[in-house]
Design an enzyme around this catalytic site. Structure first.
Site, PDB file in Angstrom:
ATOM      1  N   ASP A  26       0.829  -1.216   0.000  1.00 59.84           N
ATOM      2  CA  ASP A  26       0.000   0.000   0.000  1.00 59.84           C
ATOM      3  C   ASP A  26       0.862   1.264   0.000  1.00 59.84           C
ATOM      4  O   ASP A  26       1.991   1.258   0.491  1.00 59.84           O
ATOM      5  CB  ASP A  26      -0.911  -0.018   1.242  1.00 59.84           C
ATOM      6  CG  ASP A  26      -2.078   0.959   1.096  1.00 59.84           C
ATOM      7  OD1 ASP A  26      -2.335   1.433  -0.025  1.00 59.84           O
ATOM      8  OD2 ASP A  26      -2.727   1.252   2.122  1.00 59.84           O
ATOM      9  N   GLY A  29      -0.103   5.461  -4.358  1.00 59.71           N
ATOM     10  CA  GLY A  29      -0.743   6.723  -4.731  1.00 59.71           C
ATOM     11  C   GLY A  29      -0.134   7.888  -3.970  1.00 59.71           C
ATOM     12  O   GLY A  29       0.214   8.927  -4.555  1.00 59.71           O
ATOM     13  N   ASN A  74     -11.066  -2.394  -5.244  1.00 55.68           N
ATOM     14  CA  ASN A  74     -10.308  -1.391  -6.002  1.00 55.68           C
ATOM     15  C   ASN A  74     -10.990  -0.972  -7.307  1.00 55.68           C
ATOM     16  O   ASN A  74     -10.588   0.025  -7.930  1.00 55.68           O
ATOM     17  CB  ASN A  74      -8.874  -1.868  -6.273  1.00 55.68           C
ATOM     18  CG  ASN A  74      -7.976  -1.837  -5.045  1.00 55.68           C
ATOM     19  OD1 ASN A  74      -7.084  -2.665  -4.883  1.00 55.68           O
ATOM     20  ND2 ASN A  74      -8.195  -0.865  -4.148  1.00 55.68           N
ATOM     21  N   GLU A 213       0.934 -13.295  12.338  1.00 55.92           N
ATOM     22  CA  GLU A 213       1.507 -12.136  13.015  1.00 55.92           C
ATOM     23  C   GLU A 213       1.416 -10.961  12.033  1.00 55.92           C
ATOM     24  O   GLU A 213       1.559 -11.152  10.825  1.00 55.92           O
ATOM     25  CB  GLU A 213       2.980 -12.395  13.359  1.00 55.92           C
ATOM     26  CG  GLU A 213       3.193 -13.559  14.304  1.00 55.92           C
ATOM     27  CD  GLU A 213       2.625 -13.292  15.687  1.00 55.92           C
ATOM     28  OE1 GLU A 213       2.727 -12.140  16.156  1.00 55.92           O
ATOM     29  OE2 GLU A 213       2.073 -14.239  16.294  1.00 55.92           O
TER      30      GLU A 213
HETATM   31  C1  IPE Z   1      -5.420  -2.674  -0.160  1.00 58.47           C
HETATM   32  O1  IPE Z   1      -5.100  -1.340  -0.279  1.00 58.47           O
HETATM   33  C2  IPE Z   1      -5.394  -3.344  -1.496  1.00 58.47           C
HETATM   34  C3  IPE Z   1      -4.073  -3.482  -2.113  1.00 58.47           C
HETATM   35  C4  IPE Z   1      -2.941  -3.156  -1.586  1.00 58.47           C
HETATM   36  C5  IPE Z   1      -4.075  -4.062  -3.437  1.00 58.47           C
HETATM   37  P1  IPE Z   1      -6.225  -0.207  -0.421  1.00 58.47           P
HETATM   38  O2  IPE Z   1      -5.506   1.073  -0.548  1.00 58.47           O
HETATM   39  O3  IPE Z   1      -7.165  -0.557  -1.502  1.00 58.47           O
HETATM   40  O4  IPE Z   1      -6.995  -0.325   0.964  1.00 58.47           O
HETATM   41  P2  IPE Z   1      -7.875   0.764   1.736  1.00 58.47           P
HETATM   42  O5  IPE Z   1      -8.878   1.280   0.752  1.00 58.47           O
HETATM   43  O6  IPE Z   1      -6.957   1.849   2.185  1.00 58.47           O
HETATM   44  O7  IPE Z   1      -8.475   0.039   2.875  1.00 58.47           O
HETATM   45  C1  IPE Z   2      -1.689   0.258  -3.291  1.00 63.36           C
HETATM   46  O1  IPE Z   2      -1.441   1.612  -3.344  1.00 63.36           O
HETATM   47  C2  IPE Z   2      -1.883  -0.361  -4.649  1.00 63.36           C
HETATM   48  C3  IPE Z   2      -3.280  -0.700  -4.961  1.00 63.36           C
HETATM   49  C4  IPE Z   2      -4.265  -0.659  -4.119  1.00 63.36           C
HETATM   50  C5  IPE Z   2      -3.559  -1.130  -6.318  1.00 63.36           C
HETATM   51  P1  IPE Z   2      -2.616   2.682  -3.300  1.00 63.36           P
HETATM   52  O2  IPE Z   2      -3.010   3.013  -4.693  1.00 63.36           O
HETATM   53  O3  IPE Z   2      -3.725   2.213  -2.441  1.00 63.36           O
HETATM   54  O4  IPE Z   2      -1.881   3.910  -2.641  1.00 63.36           O
HETATM   55  P2  IPE Z   2      -2.502   4.938  -1.619  1.00 63.36           P
HETATM   56  O5  IPE Z   2      -3.043   4.145  -0.474  1.00 63.36           O
HETATM   57  O6  IPE Z   2      -3.581   5.682  -2.350  1.00 63.36           O
HETATM   58  O7  IPE Z   2      -1.365   5.817  -1.242  1.00 63.36           O
HETATM   59 MG    MG Z   3      -4.097   2.425  -0.477  1.00 64.25          MG
END
Ligand code: IPE
Ligand code: IPE
Ligand code: MG
Length: 250
Positions: A26, A29, A74, A213
């Site tokens: 995560d 973005g 997603n 864990e």
């Molecule tokens: C979880 O991350 C899914 C992946 C890493 C693919 P998200 O960014 O989608 O999760 P939330 O929305 O913050 O819970």
């Molecule tokens: C995780 O990064 C990748 C996917 C969920 C595909 P994010 O896209 O959720 O990144 P943030 O959480 O918005 O920073």
């Molecule tokens: Mg995310």
């Protein structure tokens, strides 16, 4: 990597280290936004981190690595981001397939394929087949994966078996249900890492992580390195996993 004997003696807990590590990758973005760049650039930077982490596994004694690439939730993102991610997955497989094969990585995908583009599904099938003889590291990529969705699909298939008369309700137990999960051939994860500072599991491996864990770290996924991965894996050895039992006094 074996723990030294003093550490083993001190903890007595997990001298062997985690066999299966799962990662919620995560923060792509935010990594891009912090640089004033489009979110997709963060996803590309994130995809580039995977190779180093996979490569670090054998020396750390990690046989199974499962990574969360795209969740069933997603799809709620903009059409442009979803399309960009899908094209990234296609290009990733095309670019990395031979290298994964040569490095002895066995790749599997979990998640519901039904909503994915047929071209992507073919690439996924081909990569699974190409690497099916490998055994050095087992890399599982969760793509259109959701824990609730997986358990629901498993329950549906189990119900179908009962409807067909091949099983009865008396056969339904945790072991049988687990045979219908996408992860049926994998051991449960010992350690789940989530990057980016969020302390939630976002529908990842709900059933399988019942006794995992957890490690929640602030690093954004595109900044995650093999060195940090190694520190976390070594830290796991200090944890005392009890699985609900009480240890007999030494
Ligand atoms: C979880 O991350 C899914 C992946 C890493 C693919 P998200 O960014 O989608 O999760 P939330 O929305 O913050 O819970
Ligand atoms: C995780 O990064 C990748 C996917 C969920 C595909 P994010 O896209 O959720 O990144 P943030 O959480 O918005 O920073
Ligand atoms: Mg995310």
């Amino acid at each position: 990597m074996a723990m030294n004997s003093t550490t083993e003696a001190r903890t007595g807990a997990n001298p062997a280290g985690p066999r299966h590590v799962a990662i919620i990758m995560d923060g792509n973005g935010r990594w891009a936004q912090m640089r004033g760049r489009p979110r997709l650039l963060g996803h590309h930077a994130g995809a580039k981190r995977v190779r180093e982490i996979v490569e670090a596994c054998p020396d750390l004694g990690v046989r199974y690595l499962t990574i969360f690439a795209f969740s069933t939730e997603n799809w709620k993102r903009t059409q442009a981001e979803v399309a960009g991610l899908m094209s990234l997955f296609r290009r990733y497989i095309q670019r990395e397939a031979q290298d994964l094969y040569r490095r002895g990585v066995r790749v599997r995908f979990i998640g519901d394929r039904i909503k994915l583009d047929p071209k992507l599904i073919t690439l996924m099938d081909d990569l699974e087949l190409l690497t099916s003889g490998n055994d050095r590291v087992h890399l599982t990529i969760a793509l259109n994966y959701g824990g609730r969705d997986e358990v629901t699909r498993a329950a549906k298939r189990l119900a179908y078996e009962i409807e067909m008369g091949r099983l009865t309700h008396k056969d339904v137990d945790a072991e049988t249900l687990a045979k219908f999960l996408d992860t049926r051939v994998l051991p449960d994860p010992d350690l789940v890492i989530r990057t980016s500072g969020e302390a939630r599991i976002s529908n990842f491996l709900l059933w399988q992580s019942a006794y995992a864990e957890y490690e929640f770290i602030d690093t954004l996924w595109p900044d995650f390195t093999a060195a940090e991965f190694g520190r976390i894996v070594h830290g796991y050895a200090m944890r005392d996993r009890r699985f609900g039992a009480v240890k007999a006094p030494a």
